[in-house]
Enzyme design. Sequence first.
Site, PDB file in Angstrom:
ATOM      1  CB  CYS A   7       0.391   4.057   4.332  1.00 45.11           C
ATOM      2  SG  CYS A   7       1.657   4.017   5.610  1.00 45.11           S
ATOM      3  CG  ASN A  10       5.311   0.532   7.616  1.00 46.79           C
ATOM      4  OD1 ASN A  10       6.204  -0.253   7.943  1.00 46.79           O
ATOM      5  ND2 ASN A  10       4.109   0.429   8.115  1.00 46.79           N
ATOM      6  CB  CYS A  12       1.725   8.472   9.218  1.00 49.20           C
ATOM      7  SG  CYS A  12       3.115   9.622   9.376  1.00 49.20           S
ATOM      8  NE  ARG A  13      -1.227   7.621   4.791  1.00 49.53           N
ATOM      9  CZ  ARG A  13      -1.172   7.780   3.479  1.00 49.53           C
ATOM     10  NH1 ARG A  13      -2.287   8.051   2.819  1.00 49.53           N
ATOM     11  NH2 ARG A  13      -0.034   7.661   2.837  1.00 49.53           N
ATOM     12  CB  SER A  14       0.224   1.175   7.150  1.00 52.14           C
ATOM     13  OG  SER A  14       1.591   1.449   7.135  1.00 52.14           O
ATOM     14  CG  ASP A 122       0.825  11.187   3.606  1.00 50.27           C
ATOM     15  OD1 ASP A 122       1.051  11.230   4.839  1.00 50.27           O
ATOM     16  OD2 ASP A 122       1.685  10.896   2.760  1.00 50.27           O
TER      17      ASP A 122
HETATM   18  P1  4NP Z   1       2.434   7.429   5.723  1.00 51.12           P
HETATM   19  O1  4NP Z   1       2.979   8.940   5.700  1.00 51.12           O
HETATM   20  O2  4NP Z   1       2.418   6.939   4.298  1.00 51.12           O
HETATM   21  O3  4NP Z   1       1.074   7.537   6.308  1.00 51.12           O
HETATM   22  O4  4NP Z   1       3.409   6.657   6.608  1.00 51.12           O
HETATM   23  C1  4NP Z   1       4.225   9.257   5.136  1.00 51.12           C
HETATM   24  C2  4NP Z   1       5.350   9.158   5.911  1.00 51.12           C
HETATM   25  C3  4NP Z   1       6.592   9.488   5.384  1.00 51.12           C
HETATM   26  C4  4NP Z   1       6.674   9.897   4.074  1.00 51.12           C
HETATM   27  C5  4NP Z   1       5.539   9.987   3.286  1.00 51.12           C
HETATM   28  C6  4NP Z   1       4.307   9.654   3.816  1.00 51.12           C
HETATM   29  N1  4NP Z   1       7.921  10.256   3.537  1.00 51.12           N
HETATM   30  O5  4NP Z   1       7.960  10.637   2.355  1.00 51.12           O
HETATM   31  O6  4NP Z   1       8.936  10.155   4.253  1.00 51.12           O
END
Ligand code: 4NP
Length: 154
Positions: A7, A10, A12-14, A122
Amino acid sequence: MKILFVCLGNICRSPLAEGILLAKAAEKGLDIEVESAGFESYHINEPPDERAVKICDRYGIDIKENKCRLFTVEDFDKFDRIYVMDSGNYRDVQYFSRHEEDMQKVSYLLSVIDGKNQAVPDPYYGGEEGFENVYQLINNACGKIVEKIEQKQL
Ligand code: 4NP
């Protein structure tokens, strides 16, 4: 079988997908390796977002020990399948790819359900309810992955 979930952050989703698939594989006694990675360097070496930890806790899955890391080109060699969450991740992975065989390992996670390249949204900037939705989407997809592994279709 070695599977990587990708994702953006790294956190939340992954890591959710990694924890869910590992739990399902353990239930079925499947011997697989699972990791997750991202493309943003903001949270390197940090544990997952506390909302992701909480939703996993609710379903009896512990992802607290996961440490955020970046995707690397070596991941194409290390993993058999690479699942991305959305079109941004797909483009990022494609940018790293060296040849067509690298991209043959890559697909949208939700495509395992119905063949469509739909995104796991997201949840980072939303509330906790977004995490429940994302958990259910990823849980369904991971169920399908386990089925495919059992039926030797992966
Ligand atoms: P993820 O969500 O891609 O599902 O882990 C996000 C977590 C942090 C950020 C963006 C998306 N960020 O920009 O910090």
